[in-house]
Each structure stands twice: as structure tokens, then as C-alpha cells.
Design a protein around this motif. Structure first.
Motif, PDB file in Angstrom:
ATOM      1  N   SER A  46       0.832  -1.197   0.000  1.00 19.17           N
ATOM      2  CA  SER A  46       0.000   0.000   0.000  1.00 19.17           C
ATOM      3  C   SER A  46       0.873   1.257   0.000  1.00 19.17           C
ATOM      4  O   SER A  46       0.621   2.200  -0.754  1.00 19.17           O
ATOM      5  N   SER A 100      -5.349   1.545  -2.719  1.00 18.72           N
ATOM      6  CA  SER A 100      -5.978   0.276  -2.377  1.00 18.72           C
ATOM      7  C   SER A 100      -5.254  -0.842  -3.114  1.00 18.72           C
ATOM      8  O   SER A 100      -5.107  -0.788  -4.333  1.00 18.72           O
ATOM      9  N   ASN A 103      -5.613  -6.875  -2.455  1.00 19.33           N
ATOM     10  CA  ASN A 103      -6.232  -7.550  -1.308  1.00 19.33           C
ATOM     11  C   ASN A 103      -6.943  -6.574  -0.368  1.00 19.33           C
ATOM     12  O   ASN A 103      -7.135  -6.864   0.812  1.00 19.33           O
ATOM     13  N   ASN A 104      -7.293  -5.395  -0.884  1.00 19.17           N
ATOM     14  CA  ASN A 104      -8.072  -4.374  -0.165  1.00 19.17           C
ATOM     15  C   ASN A 104      -7.380  -3.779   1.049  1.00 19.17           C
ATOM     16  O   ASN A 104      -8.044  -3.415   2.023  1.00 19.17           O
ATOM     17  N   LYS A 106      -5.905  -0.576   2.537  1.00 18.30           N
ATOM     18  CA  LYS A 106      -6.114   0.837   2.233  1.00 18.30           C
ATOM     19  C   LYS A 106      -4.982   1.688   2.800  1.00 18.30           C
ATOM     20  O   LYS A 106      -4.389   1.360   3.820  1.00 18.30           O
TER      21      LYS A 106
END
Length: 126
Positions: A46, A100, A103-104, A106
Motif C-alpha cells: 500500500s 488500495s 487484497n483491499n 487501504k
């Protein structure tokens, strides 16, 4: 089969039980470590996406003569970054970047972009 008084059997049971408990403990530690390293990997991914987006945006905005920043989205193989302008004037633009991963995971960053210099002058993680 002489002298079977049952002395070897308790020792075998203690040793085998100790081995089974140690193996179970090691497997549990492995699963916990694997989960931890996966979280660290996602956090670093991220952060990498946000840094990559800032570099690309600096390059893109640096090529323009008159910089008017509009919201947009940058797509990468490992995720995407959406950016929106909070405030901008003749000299400085405040831009939120929302990253994002696949694998989401954030990540949010607020950057201040100096239009005269063509560089990010401040980076604040949210």
C-alpha cells in the motif's frame, strides 16, 4: 521377554507427548508468523503504491505549463490510487491520495504540491 516391569513405557509416553506438544507449538507459531508477514507485506505494498502514484503525478504535473489538478485514478498491477483535490491556488495544491491494493489494504496520504517548483513539499499520512 523377561524383566517387563513397565519402566520403558512411561518414558516413551513422556518423550512422545513432549514431541507432539512441541510440534503443535511450532505449527501455531508458524501460522502466526505467516499471518503477520502477510499483513506487513500488504502494508508495504500500500505504501509503495502511494509513493509510486506521487512520483507519477509529479512527473505528469511537472510537464504541464499551467497546472490545474483534476481528480483522477491511477491503475497499477498491484492496486490502484484515486486522488482528489482538496484545495488549490496559484502556488500550492492540496491533494488526497487513496491507495488500495489487490487484497483491499487501504492507505491515505495528503500531499502538498508546489506548482512553481514542481515537487511535493509535504507528505502527511492519515
Amino acid at each position: 521377554m523377561k524383566n517387563e516391569k513397565g519402566f520403558a513405557s512411561p518414558i516413551v509416553l513422556v518423550v512422545s507427548t513432549s514431541f507432539i506438544l512441541l510440534a503443535g507449538y511450532m505449527m501455531e507459531q508458524f501460522v502466526l508468523d505467516k499471518r503477520f508477514y502477510k499483513e506487513v507485506e500488504e502494508t508495504l505494498m500500500s505504501d509503495h503504491l502511494l509513493r509510486l502514484a506521487v512520483r507519477d503525478l509529479e512527473r505528469e504535473w511537472g510537464e504541464l505549463e499551467e497546472v490545474i489538478i483534476e481528480p483522477g485514478i491511477l491503475l497499477y498491477p498491484n492496486g490502484d490510487v484515486y486522488y482528489e483535490v482538496v484545495n488549490q491556488n496559484e502556488e500550492v495544491a492540496s491533494v488526497y491520495l487513496y491507495g488500495s491494493t489487490v487484497n483491499n489494504r487501504k492507505g491515505v496520504v495528503l500531499i502538498y504540491y508546489d506548482k512553481n517548483v514542481g515537487k511535493v513539499i509535504e507528505w502527511m499520512e492519515k
